[in-house]
Design a protein around this motif. Structure first.
Motif, PDB file in Angstrom:
ATOM      1  N   LEU A  67      -9.759  -7.057  25.677  1.00 52.43           N
ATOM      2  CA  LEU A  67     -10.605  -5.928  26.048  1.00 52.43           C
ATOM      3  C   LEU A  67     -11.551  -6.245  27.187  1.00 52.43           C
ATOM      4  N   PHE A  68     -12.000  -7.482  27.260  1.00 51.18           N
ATOM      5  CA  PHE A  68     -13.039  -7.845  28.223  1.00 51.18           C
ATOM      6  C   PHE A  68     -12.484  -8.574  29.433  1.00 51.18           C
ATOM      7  N   GLY A  69     -11.136  -8.711  29.535  1.00 52.80           N
ATOM      8  CA  GLY A  69     -10.534  -9.273  30.741  1.00 52.80           C
ATOM      9  C   GLY A  69     -10.835 -10.727  30.958  1.00 52.80           C
ATOM     10  N   GLY A  70     -11.226 -11.446  29.920  1.00 50.98           N
ATOM     11  CA  GLY A  70     -11.568 -12.845  30.109  1.00 50.98           C
ATOM     12  C   GLY A  70     -10.375 -13.762  30.139  1.00 50.98           C
ATOM     13  N   GLY A  71      -9.207 -13.252  29.664  1.00 51.31           N
ATOM     14  CA  GLY A  71      -8.036 -14.112  29.626  1.00 51.31           C
ATOM     15  C   GLY A  71      -8.103 -15.068  28.458  1.00 51.31           C
ATOM     16  N   THR A  72      -6.972 -15.677  28.157  1.00 49.37           N
ATOM     17  CA  THR A  72      -6.905 -16.634  27.061  1.00 49.37           C
ATOM     18  C   THR A  72      -6.705 -18.023  27.615  1.00 49.37           C
ATOM     19  N   SER A  73      -6.941 -18.996  26.762  1.00 51.73           N
ATOM     20  CA  SER A  73      -6.758 -20.384  27.195  1.00 51.73           C
ATOM     21  C   SER A  73      -5.308 -20.651  27.534  1.00 51.73           C
ATOM     22  N   ASP A  74      -4.349 -19.989  26.827  1.00 48.50           N
ATOM     23  CA  ASP A  74      -2.939 -20.167  27.120  1.00 48.50           C
ATOM     24  C   ASP A  74      -2.603 -19.638  28.511  1.00 48.50           C
ATOM     25  N   GLU A  75      -3.201 -18.486  28.880  1.00 48.57           N
ATOM     26  CA  GLU A  75      -2.948 -17.931  30.206  1.00 48.57           C
ATOM     27  C   GLU A  75      -3.495 -18.846  31.284  1.00 48.57           C
ATOM     28  N   ALA A  76      -4.681 -19.401  31.049  1.00 46.41           N
ATOM     29  CA  ALA A  76      -5.274 -20.308  32.034  1.00 46.41           C
ATOM     30  C   ALA A  76      -4.428 -21.557  32.191  1.00 46.41           C
ATOM     31  N   ALA A  77      -3.868 -22.033  31.068  1.00 44.32           N
ATOM     32  CA  ALA A  77      -3.074 -23.263  31.111  1.00 44.32           C
ATOM     33  C   ALA A  77      -1.749 -23.062  31.845  1.00 44.32           C
ATOM     34  N   SER A  78      -1.264 -21.828  31.925  1.00 44.56           N
ATOM     35  CA  SER A  78       0.019 -21.567  32.566  1.00 44.56           C
ATOM     36  C   SER A  78      -0.113 -20.986  33.967  1.00 44.56           C
ATOM     37  N   SER A  79      -1.323 -20.729  34.420  1.00 47.48           N
ATOM     38  CA  SER A  79      -1.512 -20.160  35.748  1.00 47.48           C
ATOM     39  C   SER A  79      -1.260 -21.221  36.815  1.00 47.48           C
ATOM     40  N   PRO A  80      -0.772 -20.835  38.004  1.00 46.60           N
ATOM     41  CA  PRO A  80      -0.491 -21.806  39.067  1.00 46.60           C
ATOM     42  C   PRO A  80      -1.746 -22.547  39.511  1.00 46.60           C
ATOM     43  N   LEU A  81      -1.579 -23.813  39.851  1.00 44.33           N
ATOM     44  CA  LEU A  81      -2.702 -24.600  40.346  1.00 44.33           C
ATOM     45  C   LEU A  81      -2.983 -24.244  41.805  1.00 44.33           C
ATOM     46  N   PRO A  82      -4.236 -24.295  42.213  1.00 46.82           N
ATOM     47  CA  PRO A  82      -4.529 -24.123  43.641  1.00 46.82           C
ATOM     48  C   PRO A  82      -3.999 -25.320  44.412  1.00 46.82           C
ATOM     49  N   ALA A  83      -3.852 -25.165  45.706  1.00 45.45           N
ATOM     50  CA  ALA A  83      -3.338 -26.249  46.542  1.00 45.45           C
ATOM     51  C   ALA A  83      -4.246 -27.469  46.454  1.00 45.45           C
ATOM     52  N   GLU A  84      -3.645 -28.634  46.532  1.00 50.50           N
ATOM     53  CA  GLU A  84      -4.397 -29.885  46.473  1.00 50.50           C
ATOM     54  C   GLU A  84      -5.104 -30.106  47.809  1.00 50.50           C
ATOM     55  N   THR A  85      -6.404 -30.298  47.761  1.00 50.32           N
ATOM     56  CA  THR A  85      -7.185 -30.475  48.982  1.00 50.32           C
ATOM     57  C   THR A  85      -7.822 -31.855  49.097  1.00 50.32           C
ATOM     58  N   ALA A  86      -7.746 -32.656  48.048  1.00 51.66           N
ATOM     59  CA  ALA A  86      -8.314 -34.000  48.062  1.00 51.66           C
ATOM     60  C   ALA A  86      -7.513 -34.868  47.106  1.00 51.66           C
ATOM     61  N   ALA A  87      -7.666 -36.159  47.263  1.00 52.84           N
ATOM     62  CA  ALA A  87      -6.931 -37.084  46.398  1.00 52.84           C
ATOM     63  C   ALA A  87      -7.388 -36.922  44.956  1.00 52.84           C
ATOM     64  N   PRO A  88      -6.465 -36.783  44.005  1.00 50.42           N
ATOM     65  CA  PRO A  88      -6.857 -36.661  42.598  1.00 50.42           C
ATOM     66  C   PRO A  88      -7.546 -37.941  42.129  1.00 50.42           C
ATOM     67  N   THR A  89      -8.393 -37.794  41.130  1.00 52.52           N
ATOM     68  CA  THR A  89      -9.099 -38.956  40.578  1.00 52.52           C
ATOM     69  C   THR A  89      -8.521 -39.404  39.244  1.00 52.52           C
ATOM     70  N   ALA A  90      -7.565 -38.654  38.708  1.00 50.70           N
ATOM     71  CA  ALA A  90      -6.962 -39.009  37.425  1.00 50.70           C
ATOM     72  C   ALA A  90      -5.599 -38.347  37.323  1.00 50.70           C
ATOM     73  N   ALA A  91      -4.829 -38.781  36.339  1.00 42.93           N
ATOM     74  CA  ALA A  91      -3.521 -38.179  36.093  1.00 42.93           C
ATOM     75  C   ALA A  91      -3.692 -36.793  35.491  1.00 42.93           C
ATOM     76  N   PRO A  92      -2.688 -35.929  35.624  1.00 43.41           N
ATOM     77  CA  PRO A  92      -2.775 -34.603  34.990  1.00 43.41           C
ATOM     78  C   PRO A  92      -2.901 -34.737  33.477  1.00 43.41           C
ATOM     79  N   SER A  93      -3.529 -33.767  32.853  1.00 39.03           N
ATOM     80  CA  SER A  93      -3.701 -33.782  31.404  1.00 39.03           C
ATOM     81  C   SER A  93      -2.346 -33.738  30.712  1.00 39.03           C
ATOM     82  N   ALA A  94      -2.334 -34.248  29.502  1.00 38.17           N
ATOM     83  CA  ALA A  94      -1.108 -34.236  28.713  1.00 38.17           C
ATOM     84  C   ALA A  94      -0.725 -32.807  28.363  1.00 38.17           C
ATOM     85  N   GLU A  95       0.558 -32.519  28.408  1.00 37.78           N
ATOM     86  CA  GLU A  95       1.068 -31.204  28.075  1.00 37.78           C
ATOM     87  C   GLU A  95       1.610 -31.195  26.648  1.00 37.78           C
ATOM     88  N   ALA A  96       1.757 -30.005  26.103  1.00 37.54           N
ATOM     89  CA  ALA A  96       2.363 -29.885  24.779  1.00 37.54           C
ATOM     90  C   ALA A  96       3.787 -30.422  24.825  1.00 37.54           C
TER      91      ALA A  96
END
Length: 379
Positions: A109-138
């Motif tokens: 109702l409030f358009g906030g989205g769910t954590s599942d939707e956030a987890a599946s949304s495309p990542l923005p382009a990489e603009t700097a060197a990552p500082t850690a590995a990606p989080s573990a996936e299910a």
């Protein structure tokens, strides 16, 4: 009224749904009865009767303006008042039902989205060197329909869309146009070497080789020898991603891509471009089985576009300064010019791994420190 009908239909409670508590209905009935009493017609006062009678006589004599009481404004006001009364009752019903069972209302109702939707949304382009590995996936098993299931690459860009070049600007005496040319040539080399279907099928990467300066004999000779007769020192996998077409094929036509390109002034009156990209290839055997696995290849490429007026170079061709690669989930110490993905159901075809355990998706680690023949923690 269509919107209201839809809202009421969405909040319909079936016979199997839990009943609304008696205290909720009682409170609703009391509130409704109070509102009805408050809006019911009341016996006019003597003063009101006197005013009404005077207006009636004026109306009979034709002394009131046209449209009085019957004009559009009065009708609209009356109509709105009646509509808001109906809407108020309907909204009260909806609120009462949703308060008892919020799950009846679909969506957010409030358009906030769910954590599942956030987890599946495309990542923005990489603009700097990552500082850690990606989080573990299910833990999910890749399939023909979902070859990137359980992989952090599922949120990465598809193919060439992931190779985003920065805005060109003049640097080190080189014009913005020259910088733009160097960036476009580098992007094309990455595509031809790692994403072109013919290259992935093990065919000759002719278009990629044509981007390199033919005057740089050592690099071209090494690559061409590797394509013709590969060995440990002449391995085309140093620059090209290739699979044996008799062994495996790609699942679908999507290769996931993530990385970044930067540029600076070069040492040879040039534009120097640095590219660091990881490519994820989902594959299946060609024997008719449907088991899917993935091979992950990370490449670091450094090239220059020197000034032909000052150096003996071919205009419009790239000079290669560095090309490093690290592959995850491929047979170790096999130098036949192809990547050989390992499937969970099969035993490795080569000897036991001798390198350390590592995460092939970890882009924060310096590629120069990655040892070959390690054991990958995920594919």
């Amino acid at each position: 009224m269509n919107t209201l009908s839809k809202a009421l239909e969405l909040t319909h409670v079936s016979d199997e749904d839990p009943k609304i508590p008696d205290d909720v209905w009682e409170q609703f009935a009391r509130d409704t009865e109070r509102d009805i009493r408050g809006s019911a017609p009341k016996e006019p006062s003597a003063r009101a009767r006197e005013v009404t009678e005077r207006l009636r006589r004026q109306e009979a004599r034709g002394e009131l303006p046209d449209g009085w009481r019957t004009g559009p404004a009065w009708q609209q006001k009356k109509s709105r008042r009646g509509l808001w009364g109906v809407l108020g009752v309907a909204v009260a019903v909806v609120v009462a039902v949703v308060a008892v069972k919020p799950s009846l209302v679909p969506g957010d109702l409030f358009g906030g989205g769910t954590s599942d939707e956030a987890a599946s949304s495309p990542l923005p382009a990489e603009t700097a060197a990552p500082t850690a590995a990606p989080s573990a996936e299910a833990s999910e098993i890749p399939t023909l329909d979902d070859p990137f299931a359980g992989s952090p690459a599922k949120r990465w860009a598809d193919g060439a869309a992931g190779i985003v070049i920065p805005k060109a600007k003049a640097v080190g005496g080189q014009s913005a146009a020259k910088v733009g040319q160097a960036l476009e040539l580098t992007k094309k080399l990455l595509i031809e070497s790692n994403l072109k279907p013919a290259t992935l099928r093990g065919e000759q990467p002719t278009a990629a080789l044509a981007l390199l300066d033919p005057k740089q004999d050592d690099v071209l000779d090494r690559l061409k020898t590797g394509l013709r007769k590969p060995d440990r020192d002449h391995d085309p996998l140093f620059m090209f991603s290739r699979f044996d077409p008799e062994e495996v094929r790609l699942v679908g036509d999507v290769v996931k891509t993530r990385g970044r390109i930067t540029f600076k002034a070069g040492e040879h009156a040039s534009v120097a471009v640095h590219a660091d990209y990881t490519f994820v290839y989902p594959v299946v055997r060609t024997d008719g089985t449907t088991e899917v696995t993935r091979t992950i290849v990370r490449r670091v490429l450094e090239v220059e576009l020197p000034d032909p007026a000052k150096y003996q170079v071919t205009p419009g061709r790239l000079t290669v300064l560095r090309y490093d690669e690290s592959a995850g989930n491929t047979s170790c110490d096999v130098h036949d010019g192809f990547l050989h993905p390992e499937f969970p159901s099969s035993e490795p075809t080569d000897g036991p791994s001798t390198g350390p355990t590592r995460d092939p998706y970890d882009r924060s680690e310096d590629i120069g420190r990655i040892e070959d023949c390690g054991t990958v923690t995920r594919v």
